[in-house]
Design a protein around this motif. Structure first.
Motif, PDB file in Angstrom:
ATOM      1  N   ARG A  19       0.838  -1.214   0.000  1.00 15.58           N
ATOM      2  CA  ARG A  19       0.000   0.000   0.000  1.00 15.58           C
ATOM      3  C   ARG A  19       0.872   1.263   0.000  1.00 15.58           C
ATOM      4  NH1 ARG A  19      -5.195  -0.629   2.110  1.00 15.58           N
ATOM      5  NH2 ARG A  19      -5.396   1.610   1.780  1.00 15.58           N
ATOM      6  N   LEU A  20       1.941   1.252   0.751  1.00 18.06           N
ATOM      7  CA  LEU A  20       2.805   2.434   0.820  1.00 18.06           C
ATOM      8  C   LEU A  20       3.592   2.605  -0.478  1.00 18.06           C
ATOM      9  CD1 LEU A  20       4.024   2.099   4.510  1.00 18.06           C
ATOM     10  CD2 LEU A  20       2.474   3.842   3.608  1.00 18.06           C
ATOM     11  N   SER A  21       3.998   1.506  -1.085  1.00 23.09           N
ATOM     12  CA  SER A  21       4.754   1.598  -2.345  1.00 23.09           C
ATOM     13  C   SER A  21       3.866   2.092  -3.471  1.00 23.09           C
ATOM     14  CB  SER A  21       5.363   0.238  -2.696  1.00 23.09           C
ATOM     15  OG  SER A  21       6.262  -0.126  -1.683  1.00 23.09           O
ATOM     16  N   GLU A  22       2.559   1.719  -3.401  1.00 24.86           N
ATOM     17  CA  GLU A  22       1.613   2.175  -4.447  1.00 24.86           C
ATOM     18  C   GLU A  22       1.506   3.699  -4.490  1.00 24.86           C
ATOM     19  OE1 GLU A  22      -2.091   0.346  -3.416  1.00 24.86           O
ATOM     20  OE2 GLU A  22      -1.407  -1.638  -4.069  1.00 24.86           O
ATOM     21  N   LEU A  23       1.840   4.356  -3.381  1.00 21.96           N
ATOM     22  CA  LEU A  23       1.739   5.823  -3.358  1.00 21.96           C
ATOM     23  C   LEU A  23       2.695   6.453  -4.369  1.00 21.96           C
ATOM     24  CD1 LEU A  23       1.745   6.451   0.523  1.00 21.96           C
ATOM     25  CD2 LEU A  23      -0.229   6.595  -1.006  1.00 21.96           C
ATOM     26  N   GLY A  24       3.778   5.734  -4.659  1.00 23.33           N
ATOM     27  CA  GLY A  24       4.772   6.256  -5.604  1.00 23.33           C
ATOM     28  C   GLY A  24       5.361   7.581  -5.126  1.00 23.33           C
ATOM     29  N   ASP A  25       5.477   7.737  -3.823  1.00 23.01           N
ATOM     30  CA  ASP A  25       5.949   8.998  -3.232  1.00 23.01           C
ATOM     31  C   ASP A  25       7.485   9.007  -3.247  1.00 23.01           C
ATOM     32  OD1 ASP A  25       6.673  11.089  -1.604  1.00 23.01           O
ATOM     33  OD2 ASP A  25       5.290  10.594   0.025  1.00 23.01           O
ATOM     34  N   PRO A  26       8.114   9.896  -4.026  1.00 26.40           N
ATOM     35  CA  PRO A  26       9.583   9.911  -4.062  1.00 26.40           C
ATOM     36  C   PRO A  26      10.198  10.352  -2.739  1.00 26.40           C
ATOM     37  CG  PRO A  26       8.680  11.754  -5.344  1.00 26.40           C
ATOM     38  CD  PRO A  26       7.518  10.951  -4.873  1.00 26.40           C
ATOM     39  N   ALA A  27       9.377  10.935  -1.858  1.00 23.20           N
ATOM     40  CA  ALA A  27       9.902  11.397  -0.567  1.00 23.20           C
ATOM     41  C   ALA A  27       9.668  10.368   0.540  1.00 23.20           C
ATOM     42  CB  ALA A  27       9.259  12.734  -0.197  1.00 23.20           C
ATOM     43  N   LEU A  28       9.271   9.154   0.137  1.00 26.89           N
ATOM     44  CA  LEU A  28       9.026   8.103   1.130  1.00 26.89           C
ATOM     45  C   LEU A  28       9.808   6.849   0.748  1.00 26.89           C
ATOM     46  CD1 LEU A  28       7.368   6.865   3.533  1.00 26.89           C
ATOM     47  CD2 LEU A  28       5.631   6.236   1.837  1.00 26.89           C
ATOM     48  N   GLU A  29      10.657   6.376   1.635  1.00 28.08           N
ATOM     49  CA  GLU A  29      11.355   5.109   1.386  1.00 28.08           C
ATOM     50  C   GLU A  29      10.825   4.067   2.367  1.00 28.08           C
ATOM     51  OE1 GLU A  29      15.735   3.634   0.273  1.00 28.08           O
ATOM     52  OE2 GLU A  29      15.608   4.531   2.258  1.00 28.08           O
ATOM     53  N   VAL A  30      10.369   2.934   1.811  1.00 25.16           N
ATOM     54  CA  VAL A  30       9.826   1.854   2.644  1.00 25.16           C
ATOM     55  C   VAL A  30      10.799   0.675   2.589  1.00 25.16           C
ATOM     56  CG1 VAL A  30       7.891   0.272   2.999  1.00 25.16           C
ATOM     57  CG2 VAL A  30       7.466   2.599   2.154  1.00 25.16           C
ATOM     58  N   ILE A  31      11.370   0.359   3.734  1.00 26.62           N
ATOM     59  CA  ILE A  31      12.313  -0.767   3.809  1.00 26.62           C
ATOM     60  C   ILE A  31      11.630  -1.869   4.620  1.00 26.62           C
ATOM     61  CG2 ILE A  31      14.607  -1.529   4.585  1.00 26.62           C
ATOM     62  CD1 ILE A  31      15.336   1.504   4.819  1.00 26.62           C
ATOM     63  N   THR A  32      11.560  -3.075   4.057  1.00 27.66           N
ATOM     64  CA  THR A  32      11.079  -4.217   4.854  1.00 27.66           C
ATOM     65  C   THR A  32      12.280  -5.054   5.264  1.00 27.66           C
ATOM     66  OG1 THR A  32       8.932  -4.343   3.738  1.00 27.66           O
ATOM     67  CG2 THR A  32       9.656  -6.308   4.865  1.00 27.66           C
ATOM     68  N   SER A  33      12.281  -5.483   6.503  1.00 30.87           N
ATOM     69  CA  SER A  33      13.344  -6.347   7.003  1.00 30.87           C
ATOM     70  C   SER A  33      12.801  -7.741   7.299  1.00 30.87           C
ATOM     71  CB  SER A  33      13.938  -5.755   8.284  1.00 30.87           C
ATOM     72  OG  SER A  33      14.888  -6.655   8.813  1.00 30.87           O
ATOM     73  N   LEU A  34      13.466  -8.743   6.765  1.00 27.87           N
ATOM     74  CA  LEU A  34      13.115 -10.145   7.047  1.00 27.87           C
ATOM     75  C   LEU A  34      14.279 -10.796   7.777  1.00 27.87           C
ATOM     76  CD1 LEU A  34      11.604 -11.258   3.594  1.00 27.87           C
ATOM     77  CD2 LEU A  34      10.376 -10.459   5.626  1.00 27.87           C
ATOM     78  N   ALA A  35      13.956 -11.737   8.657  1.00 31.56           N
ATOM     79  CA  ALA A  35      15.008 -12.413   9.426  1.00 31.56           C
ATOM     80  C   ALA A  35      15.914 -13.256   8.528  1.00 31.56           C
ATOM     81  CB  ALA A  35      14.372 -13.288  10.501  1.00 31.56           C
ATOM     82  N   GLY A  36      15.367 -13.732   7.410  1.00 31.05           N
ATOM     83  CA  GLY A  36      16.164 -14.525   6.478  1.00 31.05           C
ATOM     84  C   GLY A  36      16.083 -16.011   6.740  1.00 31.05           C
ATOM     85  N   ARG A  37      15.082 -16.447   7.503  1.00 25.73           N
ATOM     86  CA  ARG A  37      14.947 -17.875   7.829  1.00 25.73           C
ATOM     87  C   ARG A  37      14.374 -18.661   6.652  1.00 25.73           C
ATOM     88  NH1 ARG A  37      14.128 -16.827  13.302  1.00 25.73           N
ATOM     89  NH2 ARG A  37      16.170 -16.087  13.919  1.00 25.73           N
ATOM     90  N   THR A  38      13.475 -18.006   5.885  1.00 25.91           N
ATOM     91  CA  THR A  38      12.812 -18.710   4.780  1.00 25.91           C
ATOM     92  C   THR A  38      13.643 -18.500   3.519  1.00 25.91           C
ATOM     93  OG1 THR A  38      10.736 -18.118   5.858  1.00 25.91           O
ATOM     94  CG2 THR A  38      10.574 -18.946   3.629  1.00 25.91           C
ATOM     95  N   ARG A  39      13.994 -19.613   2.883  1.00 23.72           N
ATOM     96  CA  ARG A  39      14.877 -19.499   1.728  1.00 23.72           C
ATOM     97  C   ARG A  39      14.218 -18.803   0.536  1.00 23.72           C
ATOM     98  NH1 ARG A  39      17.190 -25.329   1.547  1.00 23.72           N
ATOM     99  NH2 ARG A  39      15.992 -25.396   3.469  1.00 23.72           N
ATOM    100  N   ALA A  40      12.920 -19.046   0.344  1.00 17.20           N
ATOM    101  CA  ALA A  40      12.217 -18.408  -0.770  1.00 17.20           C
ATOM    102  C   ALA A  40      11.024 -17.629  -0.221  1.00 17.20           C
ATOM    103  CB  ALA A  40      11.771 -19.468  -1.773  1.00 17.20           C
TER     104      ALA A  40
END
Ligand code: NAP
Length: 251
Positions: A19-40
């Motif tokens: 939803r936040l990425s759909e805004l296409g706001d150049p002044a907003l950076e959305v970073i998601t962090s995953l633990a990395g446990r799931t290979r895919a």
């Protein structure tokens, strides 16, 4: 520039990132962090980083170095360590933090729930309730079940369990939900399941197993949720967007 860090690993985290990425706001950076446990893993929209931060200090350093303005803790209800780390780091740095807490399931008429505090208690109780168990608690917390000899286990998870654990004649099903009620009924029937061991994940994707157990009169060993840190929380990604609205001008 507003930088928002979503601690992820859940559907709510992906919905919010989308939803936040759909805004296409150049002044907003959305970073998601995953633990990395799931290979895919299912990849979220926006910027993705993977792997642990290195405790509270590592997370604090990440927040400072990246100039993160807001943190959304959208991790799984049982991911207690990262939630505690996020609460400590955000408090120390005065970074606003919101937690998305998916509502827990509650027992319905006909349910035969046995609530236990953790996986050790679940494994100890299991032989008293049934001899053929469906275990859906993820890859962690399985160690106490490896010691069981008189219970046939069907273990369903996304990633394979620790190879050092031996589950004897267990059936390992590597599957990712959602699962329909028809699929759950068929699984219970195929393996003659007489007891279900699960966590109170909440949400609709994996709830049909509870309905299948109810229909069949099968007992459920429900591992309770760990406590969550104090602080603001909402139920859904939509409610998180409402909380973010005054903080993000393009919302
Ligand atoms: P946990 O016990 O709370 O976290 C253990 C360590 O894993 C944390 O201290 C942190 O390492 C790292 N970590 C966890 N989530 C992270 C994230 N989103 N980004 C970066 N590092 C993270 O968590 P867990 O129960 O192992 O769960 C791991 C991830 O799987 C979580 O993100 C959660 O949302 C997801 N998940 C968990 C379950 C479950 O049943 N526990 C189910 C579905 C999905 P450092 O201390 O090095 O930063």
């Amino acid at each position: 520039m507003t930088r928002l860090l979503i601690l992820g690993g859940t559907g709510e985290a992906r919905q919010l990132a989308a939803r936040l990425s759909e805004l296409g706001d150049p002044a907003l950076e959305v970073i998601t962090s995953l633990a990395g446990r799931t290979r895919a893993p299912i990849v979220p929209a926006g910027v993705l980083r993977r792997g642990g931060f290195g405790g509270v200090d590592g997370l604090s350093q990440f927040l400072t170095q990246k100039g993160v303005d807001i943190v959304i803790d959208a991790t799984h209800p049982y991911a207690a360590q990262i939630s505690a780390n996020a609460a400590a780091a955000c408090e120390a740095l005065n970074v606003p933090l919101l937690r998305i807490d998916r509502p827990a399931w509650t027992p319905q008429s006909g349910d035969r729930w046995h609530r236990v505090p953790d996986a050790d208690h679940a494994a100890r109780l299991l032989p008293q309730l049934g001899r053929r168990a469906l275990v859906t608690i993820g890859a962690q917390g399985l160690a106490p079940f490896a010691a069981l000899r008189d219970v046939k286990l069907v273990i369903r998870l996304i990633e394979l369990p620790d190879p050092s654990l031996s589950f004897g004649m267990a059936v390992i099903l590597r599957q990712r939900g959602p699962f329909s009620i028809e699929e759950e009924r068929a699984l219970f029937h195929q393996h003659c399941i007489s007891v279900l061991v699960t966590k109170n994940a909440g949400g609709g994707d994996t709830a049909p197993k509870l309905a299948a157990a109810r229909e069949a009169g099968i007992p459920v060993i429900m591992i309770d949720r760990p406590p969550t840190p104090a602080g603001p929380s909402v139920d859904t990604a939509d409610a998180a967007l409402d909380w973010l609205r005054p903080r993000i001008s393009s919302l």
